[in-house]
Design a protein around this motif. Structure first.
Motif, PDB file in Angstrom:
ATOM      1  N   PRO A 185      28.493  32.951  42.259  1.00 39.35           N
ATOM      2  CA  PRO A 185      29.761  32.228  42.434  1.00 39.35           C
ATOM      3  C   PRO A 185      30.907  33.165  42.806  1.00 39.35           C
ATOM      4  O   PRO A 185      30.957  34.319  42.370  1.00 39.35           O
ATOM      5  CB  PRO A 185      30.002  31.587  41.058  1.00 39.35           C
ATOM      6  CG  PRO A 185      28.649  31.513  40.428  1.00 39.35           C
ATOM      7  CD  PRO A 185      27.920  32.725  40.914  1.00 39.35           C
ATOM      8  N   PHE A 186      31.829  32.650  43.583  1.00 40.88           N
ATOM      9  CA  PHE A 186      33.054  33.370  43.947  1.00 40.88           C
ATOM     10  C   PHE A 186      34.040  33.138  42.807  1.00 40.88           C
ATOM     11  O   PHE A 186      34.911  32.255  42.864  1.00 40.88           O
ATOM     12  CB  PHE A 186      33.578  32.822  45.273  1.00 40.88           C
ATOM     13  CG  PHE A 186      34.667  33.642  45.914  1.00 40.88           C
ATOM     14  CD1 PHE A 186      34.350  34.662  46.794  1.00 40.88           C
ATOM     15  CD2 PHE A 186      36.003  33.398  45.639  1.00 40.88           C
ATOM     16  CE1 PHE A 186      35.353  35.423  47.412  1.00 40.88           C
ATOM     17  CE2 PHE A 186      37.015  34.135  46.240  1.00 40.88           C
ATOM     18  CZ  PHE A 186      36.684  35.160  47.118  1.00 40.88           C
ATOM     19  N   SER A 187      33.904  33.935  41.761  1.00 46.27           N
ATOM     20  CA  SER A 187      34.716  33.745  40.559  1.00 46.27           C
ATOM     21  C   SER A 187      34.798  35.059  39.805  1.00 46.27           C
ATOM     22  O   SER A 187      33.987  35.967  40.032  1.00 46.27           O
ATOM     23  CB  SER A 187      34.100  32.667  39.659  1.00 46.27           C
ATOM     24  OG  SER A 187      32.972  33.169  38.960  1.00 46.27           O
ATOM     25  N   PRO A 188      35.765  35.200  38.893  1.00 48.07           N
ATOM     26  CA  PRO A 188      35.920  36.468  38.169  1.00 48.07           C
ATOM     27  C   PRO A 188      34.726  36.811  37.303  1.00 48.07           C
ATOM     28  O   PRO A 188      34.571  37.961  36.895  1.00 48.07           O
ATOM     29  CB  PRO A 188      37.187  36.244  37.337  1.00 48.07           C
ATOM     30  CG  PRO A 188      37.418  34.780  37.317  1.00 48.07           C
ATOM     31  CD  PRO A 188      36.845  34.243  38.576  1.00 48.07           C
ATOM     32  N   GLU A 189      33.847  35.836  37.008  1.00 49.26           N
ATOM     33  CA  GLU A 189      32.648  36.131  36.218  1.00 49.26           C
ATOM     34  C   GLU A 189      31.629  36.953  37.005  1.00 49.26           C
ATOM     35  O   GLU A 189      30.730  37.556  36.424  1.00 49.26           O
ATOM     36  CB  GLU A 189      31.989  34.829  35.740  1.00 49.26           C
ATOM     37  CG  GLU A 189      32.655  34.192  34.536  1.00 49.26           C
ATOM     38  CD  GLU A 189      34.016  33.611  34.847  1.00 49.26           C
ATOM     39  OE1 GLU A 189      34.242  33.220  36.012  1.00 49.26           O
ATOM     40  OE2 GLU A 189      34.861  33.556  33.924  1.00 49.26           O
ATOM     41  N   THR A 190      31.760  36.986  38.325  1.00 50.18           N
ATOM     42  CA  THR A 190      30.879  37.806  39.158  1.00 50.18           C
ATOM     43  C   THR A 190      31.466  39.212  39.280  1.00 50.18           C
ATOM     44  O   THR A 190      32.633  39.371  39.642  1.00 50.18           O
ATOM     45  CB  THR A 190      30.720  37.170  40.558  1.00 50.18           C
ATOM     46  OG1 THR A 190      30.084  35.891  40.419  1.00 50.18           O
ATOM     47  CG2 THR A 190      29.870  38.048  41.459  1.00 50.18           C
ATOM     48  N   ASP A 191      30.670  40.215  38.988  1.00 51.37           N
ATOM     49  CA  ASP A 191      31.139  41.602  38.992  1.00 51.37           C
ATOM     50  C   ASP A 191      31.540  42.010  40.408  1.00 51.37           C
ATOM     51  O   ASP A 191      30.750  41.900  41.351  1.00 51.37           O
ATOM     52  CB  ASP A 191      30.021  42.505  38.474  1.00 51.37           C
ATOM     53  CG  ASP A 191      30.502  43.903  38.113  1.00 51.37           C
ATOM     54  OD1 ASP A 191      31.564  44.312  38.620  1.00 51.37           O
ATOM     55  OD2 ASP A 191      29.805  44.587  37.345  1.00 51.37           O
ATOM     56  N   SER A 192      32.765  42.505  40.553  1.00 57.35           N
ATOM     57  CA  SER A 192      33.254  42.919  41.876  1.00 57.35           C
ATOM     58  C   SER A 192      32.912  44.363  42.205  1.00 57.35           C
ATOM     59  O   SER A 192      33.248  44.851  43.286  1.00 57.35           O
ATOM     60  CB  SER A 192      34.765  42.710  41.971  1.00 57.35           C
ATOM     61  OG  SER A 192      35.438  43.456  40.973  1.00 57.35           O
ATOM     62  N   LEU A 193      32.276  45.078  41.265  1.00 59.44           N
ATOM     63  CA  LEU A 193      31.749  46.425  41.493  1.00 59.44           C
ATOM     64  C   LEU A 193      32.838  47.390  41.981  1.00 59.44           C
ATOM     65  O   LEU A 193      33.794  47.636  41.266  1.00 59.44           O
ATOM     66  CB  LEU A 193      30.560  46.355  42.438  1.00 59.44           C
ATOM     67  CG  LEU A 193      29.395  45.471  41.935  1.00 59.44           C
ATOM     68  CD1 LEU A 193      28.309  45.350  42.998  1.00 59.44           C
ATOM     69  CD2 LEU A 193      28.830  46.011  40.638  1.00 59.44           C
ATOM     70  N   LEU A 194      32.736  47.911  43.212  1.00 61.36           N
ATOM     71  CA  LEU A 194      33.697  48.912  43.690  1.00 61.36           C
ATOM     72  C   LEU A 194      34.982  48.297  44.246  1.00 61.36           C
ATOM     73  O   LEU A 194      35.856  49.017  44.716  1.00 61.36           O
ATOM     74  CB  LEU A 194      33.047  49.800  44.754  1.00 61.36           C
ATOM     75  CG  LEU A 194      31.886  50.667  44.243  1.00 61.36           C
ATOM     76  CD1 LEU A 194      31.298  51.489  45.373  1.00 61.36           C
ATOM     77  CD2 LEU A 194      32.337  51.570  43.096  1.00 61.36           C
ATOM     78  N   PHE A 195      35.092  46.982  44.202  1.00 62.63           N
ATOM     79  CA  PHE A 195      36.313  46.302  44.623  1.00 62.63           C
ATOM     80  C   PHE A 195      37.110  45.877  43.403  1.00 62.63           C
ATOM     81  O   PHE A 195      36.577  45.741  42.303  1.00 62.63           O
ATOM     82  CB  PHE A 195      35.996  45.049  45.454  1.00 62.63           C
ATOM     83  CG  PHE A 195      35.524  45.333  46.842  1.00 62.63           C
ATOM     84  CD1 PHE A 195      36.418  45.508  47.884  1.00 62.63           C
ATOM     85  CD2 PHE A 195      34.164  45.428  47.117  1.00 62.63           C
ATOM     86  CE1 PHE A 195      35.980  45.764  49.167  1.00 62.63           C
ATOM     87  CE2 PHE A 195      33.713  45.685  48.399  1.00 62.63           C
ATOM     88  CZ  PHE A 195      34.624  45.847  49.436  1.00 62.63           C
ATOM     89  N   ASP A 196      38.379  45.628  43.624  1.00 61.71           N
ATOM     90  CA  ASP A 196      39.175  44.834  42.707  1.00 61.71           C
ATOM     91  C   ASP A 196      39.233  43.442  43.339  1.00 61.71           C
ATOM     92  O   ASP A 196      39.453  43.308  44.545  1.00 61.71           O
ATOM     93  CB  ASP A 196      40.575  45.430  42.570  1.00 61.71           C
ATOM     94  CG  ASP A 196      41.393  44.714  41.506  1.00 61.71           C
ATOM     95  OD1 ASP A 196      41.704  43.525  41.716  1.00 61.71           O
ATOM     96  OD2 ASP A 196      41.713  45.342  40.486  1.00 61.71           O
ATOM     97  N   TRP A 197      39.033  42.399  42.528  1.00 69.16           N
ATOM     98  CA  TRP A 197      39.026  41.053  43.102  1.00 69.16           C
ATOM     99  C   TRP A 197      40.310  40.761  43.887  1.00 69.16           C
ATOM    100  O   TRP A 197      40.293  39.994  44.849  1.00 69.16           O
ATOM    101  CB  TRP A 197      38.841  40.014  41.994  1.00 69.16           C
ATOM    102  CG  TRP A 197      37.409  39.598  41.792  1.00 69.16           C
ATOM    103  CD1 TRP A 197      36.623  39.824  40.705  1.00 69.16           C
ATOM    104  CD2 TRP A 197      36.601  38.852  42.714  1.00 69.16           C
ATOM    105  NE1 TRP A 197      35.374  39.272  40.895  1.00 69.16           N
ATOM    106  CE2 TRP A 197      35.338  38.666  42.118  1.00 69.16           C
ATOM    107  CE3 TRP A 197      36.824  38.336  43.992  1.00 69.16           C
ATOM    108  CZ2 TRP A 197      34.308  37.984  42.750  1.00 69.16           C
ATOM    109  CZ3 TRP A 197      35.784  37.648  44.627  1.00 69.16           C
ATOM    110  CH2 TRP A 197      34.548  37.476  44.006  1.00 69.16           C
TER     111      TRP A 197
END
Length: 381
Positions: free
Chosen positions: A301-313
């Motif tokens: 999902p495109f949501s904060p629960e998905t880890d953005s890893l080397l990005f900031d959401w």
């Protein structure tokens, strides 16, 4: 991992379309149950089977779902009503009569679940799939794999060669438990899991769970963590790509960035773009290091629960769509080991000790503790 050759000049990578998040607030588009359901592997597999790993989905009975939700870690009997082959030794003082005397302990709300459950049809389906896939599989539920529970398996791996391997991993995993009760918690209107009287879901707004759970078995491959990448799509545009293993620096990823970036963009354009039912989503891919073939691994999902890893959401949320001037997606890999976010603690360390394990712990080494924990799981049945 093979050693890299001598350093070579790095090919230039296109400028990032993801600006820093300045003063613009990062606002996620609303997440609804349909979006979360679209990311479940059984939902997207028919549309993308041609570009993903060999997979079988097995519908699960409600009895098996209740078994997964039941307290404690114990394994079902096999199709012949026998205890699974395990780690029991001759000095464990195990007897069927002692086990049978424990049936009164189940009691209460778990009375409908036999202390010795058996799922012969599911066992046969798992055995047939293992045989079809060459002797080993990787298990998941609708969304999650039990990767947080790999420590309890022989070899600390998700490689399963028997139904008992699958059961043990599923029963020990917090990630699987999240699928069972909290899959829709990122949706607006979600009020709880509905698992207890003090945690009631608003079922008129958000479902507490999918209508059906499925066991997903994927053919086992020895994938290299260095070649897994997470891709962020907003408004059907591939915005960013991140290295998945953010605990380790791989110099060849820096050297090959431009090539890998182009491979993933081409894969997205040819196989993913316009096919997934939502405009905003995250997907994971694997690139075969030898032949550079790209494989789809999963959707998230495109949501904060998905880890953005080397990005900031916030970078993803404020990126210009389409980027101007047009450019390849921002491709991020660790540039040095000092940037790695790993530590001395193993991955998912906070998920490694269910209450059953804490009760068993006596301070011994992790290897001896894991072995004793596995023996107790098998002996408990």
């Amino acid at each position: 991992m093979p050693a890299s050759t001598a350093p070579q000049p790095q090919a230039p990578v296109q400028p990032s379309p993801c600006p820093t998040a300045a003063a613009t607030p990062a606002v996620f588009p609303p997440v609804d149950p349909a979006h979360v359901s679209n990311c479940a592997l059984p939902a997207w597999l028919p549309r993308f089977a041609f570009c993903t790993l060999k997979t079988r989905c097995i519908p699960l009975s409600e009895d098996f779902v209740r078994y997964l939700n039941a307290d404690g870690i114990f394994l079902p009997l096999d199709a012949d009503g026998r205890h699974p082959a395990g780690y029991r030794s001759s000095d464990d003082n195990y007897s069927d009569s002692e086990s049978d005397n424990d049936t009164d302990d189940v009691g209460g709300e778990n009375n409908d679940l036999n202390v010795h459950p058996s799922f012969p049809d599911l066992q046969r389906d798992i055995e047939d799939t293992i045989a079809e896939f060459g002797g080993a599989v990787f298990p998941k539920l609708n969304w999650s794999s039990p990767k947080d529970a790999s420590w309890v398996a022989t070899g600390s791996t998700l490689k399963c060669v028997s139904p008992s391997d699958v059961y043990l991993l599923l029963k020990s995993s917090d990630f699987v438990a999240h699928d069972l009760a909290y899959a829709y918690e990122s949706c607006a209107g979600w009020k709880g899991s509905g698992r207890g009287s003090e945690d009631v879901a608003c079922v008129d707004v958000v479902p507490t769970r999918p209508a059906r759970f499925e066991l997903v078995l994927r053919k086992w491959y020895e994938l290299m963590p260095s070649m897994e990448f997470r891709c962020f799509v907003r408004d059907n545009v591939l915005i960013g790509i991140s290295q998945r293993d953010v605990a380790n620096y791989y110099d060849f990823l820096v050297r090959d960035s431009a090539e890998l970036q182009s491979l993933i963009q081409e894969f997205f354009t040819s196989n993913i773009q316009g096919r997934f039912p939502d405009a905003n989503y995250v997907f994971d891919v694997y690139i075969n290091q030898r032949n550079r073939k790209v494989w789809l691994l999963d959707f998230n999902p495109f949501s904060p629960e998905t880890d953005s890893l080397l990005f900031d959401w916030s970078n993803i949320l404020v990126a210009t769509i389409p980027p101007s001037p047009p450019s390849l997606p921002d491709f991020r890999v660790l540039q040095s080991q000092t940037e790695a976010v790993g530590s001395a603690h193993p991955a998912y360390a906070t998920n490694r000790l269910p209450r059953d394990a804490v009760d068993l712990s006596t301070g011994e080494t992790i290897d001896s503790f894991a072995e004793r924990f596995r023996r107790n799981v098998y002996d408990a049945i």
